[in-house]
Design a protein around this motif. Structure first.
Motif, PDB file in Angstrom:
ATOM      1  N   PHE A   1      -4.780  -4.962 -12.904  1.00 27.79           N
ATOM      2  CA  PHE A   1      -5.289  -4.654 -11.576  1.00 27.79           C
ATOM      3  C   PHE A   1      -5.283  -5.884 -10.679  1.00 27.79           C
ATOM      4  O   PHE A   1      -5.160  -5.792  -9.480  1.00 27.79           O
ATOM      5  CB  PHE A   1      -6.733  -4.153 -11.666  1.00 27.79           C
TER       6      PHE A   1
ATOM      7  N   ALA B   1      -3.263  -8.019 -10.119  1.00 34.88           N
ATOM      8  CA  ALA B   1      -2.050  -8.254  -9.347  1.00 34.88           C
ATOM      9  C   ALA B   1      -2.164  -7.642  -7.959  1.00 34.88           C
ATOM     10  O   ALA B   1      -1.530  -8.102  -7.019  1.00 34.88           O
ATOM     11  CB  ALA B   1      -0.845  -7.672 -10.080  1.00 34.88           C
ATOM     12  N   GLY B   2      -2.954  -6.616  -7.852  1.00 36.87           N
ATOM     13  CA  GLY B   2      -3.130  -5.982  -6.553  1.00 36.87           C
ATOM     14  C   GLY B   2      -4.269  -6.569  -5.765  1.00 36.87           C
ATOM     15  O   GLY B   2      -4.575  -6.111  -4.672  1.00 36.87           O
TER      16      GLY B   2
ATOM     17  N   VAL C   1      -8.512   1.340  -6.772  1.00 31.34           N
ATOM     18  CA  VAL C   1      -8.503   0.433  -7.905  1.00 31.34           C
ATOM     19  C   VAL C   1      -9.909   0.373  -8.477  1.00 31.34           C
ATOM     20  O   VAL C   1     -10.874   0.151  -7.763  1.00 31.34           O
ATOM     21  CB  VAL C   1      -8.063  -0.971  -7.488  1.00 31.34           C
TER      22      VAL C   1
ATOM     23  N   TYR D   1       0.228   0.699  -6.571  1.00 34.87           N
ATOM     24  CA  TYR D   1      -0.996   0.048  -6.129  1.00 34.87           C
ATOM     25  C   TYR D   1      -1.653  -0.690  -7.287  1.00 34.87           C
ATOM     26  O   TYR D   1      -1.729  -0.196  -8.392  1.00 34.87           O
ATOM     27  CB  TYR D   1      -1.969   1.094  -5.563  1.00 34.87           C
ATOM     28  N   GLY D   2      -2.117  -1.867  -7.000  1.00 36.08           N
ATOM     29  CA  GLY D   2      -2.781  -2.653  -8.020  1.00 36.08           C
ATOM     30  C   GLY D   2      -1.828  -3.171  -9.081  1.00 36.08           C
ATOM     31  O   GLY D   2      -2.237  -3.535 -10.171  1.00 36.08           O
ATOM     32  N   GLY D   3      -0.548  -3.186  -8.750  1.00 33.18           N
ATOM     33  CA  GLY D   3       0.412  -3.684  -9.712  1.00 33.18           C
ATOM     34  C   GLY D   3       0.746  -2.695 -10.809  1.00 33.18           C
ATOM     35  O   GLY D   3       1.409  -3.035 -11.785  1.00 33.18           O
ATOM     36  N   ARG D   4       0.261  -1.474 -10.669  1.00 31.63           N
ATOM     37  CA  ARG D   4       0.513  -0.454 -11.674  1.00 31.63           C
ATOM     38  C   ARG D   4       1.546   0.525 -11.143  1.00 31.63           C
ATOM     39  O   ARG D   4       1.318   1.159 -10.123  1.00 31.63           O
ATOM     40  CB  ARG D   4      -0.762   0.329 -11.977  1.00 31.63           C
TER      41      ARG D   4
ATOM     42  N   MET E   1       2.392   3.613 -11.443  1.00 32.61           N
ATOM     43  CA  MET E   1       1.866   4.856 -11.976  1.00 32.61           C
ATOM     44  C   MET E   1       2.659   6.029 -11.431  1.00 32.61           C
ATOM     45  O   MET E   1       3.051   6.040 -10.266  1.00 32.61           O
ATOM     46  CB  MET E   1       0.400   4.990 -11.567  1.00 32.61           C
TER      47      MET E   1
END
Lengths: 122, 130
Positions: free
Chosen positions: A50, A52-53, A88, B14-17, B19
């Protein structure tokens, strides 16, 4: 521990020897009283994808599920919440509470760095 | 009842995921949601089954059951085979899903809206071929 007005909590990593063991609530989160303190865990097992965001706290949109994070787990409801709302979230506990924009951000970097890199920001 | 049946997919980073969420809405009123969520070098797959009702811009889900598995993790100890949701997970899923969503259908895009404490949040899905 550095405290600011309307600040959740902040740690100066330089002053924290073994940061994992010193997470401390500095203030209530926008009216949420007695918010649970996350159970401490070792950095190596935290999943920090997470983060990373969360390049800037301003990007962190404001709904957090806080709870103890088990080894290798992110609970199903957290993922569903992410899916439903593009939010998030952290942790496992079912209670989901709101915090103000920029209220809290936590990042524990995984890796073999002596567990000294904990950043809590607001 | 509005006809939003079909396969709808949303890809999120989002959030590097990265999905992926895919809803299969059957004309009969049943739905199947598949979520792929990267984690620990592998992915968690989640399946929802239930029924839906869409009318007048409102979408209502009834969640019946769910299954989840973790596969392909860097540390195999994090993997687990497909298992049904626990009762706690069912209760949480119901709480999150069984509420009124708004929806808007425009061409091959389905946009769902939910009111959260932080305001209105939208997720857009693209229609997929079978």
């Amino acid at each position: 521990m550095i405290r600011r007005w309307h600040v959740g909590f902040e740690v100066d990593a330089e002053t924290v020897g073994d940061a994992i063991d010193v997470v401390e609530v500095g203030d209530h989160l926008c009216g949420v009283v007695d918010g649970a303190v996350v159970e401490t865990v070792v950095a190596e097992v935290l999943d920090v994808g997470f983060a990373a965001g969360c390049r800037g706290a301003g990007e962190f949109v404001s709904v957090v599920a806080e709870g103890a994070i088990g080894v290798g787990q992110v609970c199903v409801s957290v993922i569903i919440a992410h899916a439903v709302c593009e939010i998030v979230v952290f942790g496992l506990r079912p209670e989901v509470f709101c915090v103000g924009d920029r209220s809290v951000m936590a990042l524990v970097r995984a890796g073999n760095d002596g567990r000294e890199h904990l950043t809590l920001s607001t | 009842m509005s006809d939003i049946s079909g396969i709808w997919q949303h890809a999120s980073a989002y959030g590097g995921r990265n999905m992926t969420i895919r809803h299969t809405l059957d004309p009969s009123g049943s739905y199947h949601t598949e979520m792929v969520y990267p984690m620990h070098g592998g992915q968690q797959n989640i399946h929802h089954y239930g029924t839906y009702h869409a009318n007048d811009g409102k979408l209502r889900l009834q969640f019946d059951r769910g299954e989840t598995e973790m596969v392909g993790c860097t540390d195999p100890a994090n993997n687990f085979p497909m298992r049904p949701f626990t009762q706690d997970e069912i209760d949480e899923a119901k709480g999150l899903l069984e509420q009124d969503f708004g929806f808007e259908l425009s061409g091959d895009t389905l946009t769902t809206t939910i009111q959260s404490p932080m305001g209105e949040m939208k997720v857009a899905y693209k229609r997929q071929d079978d």
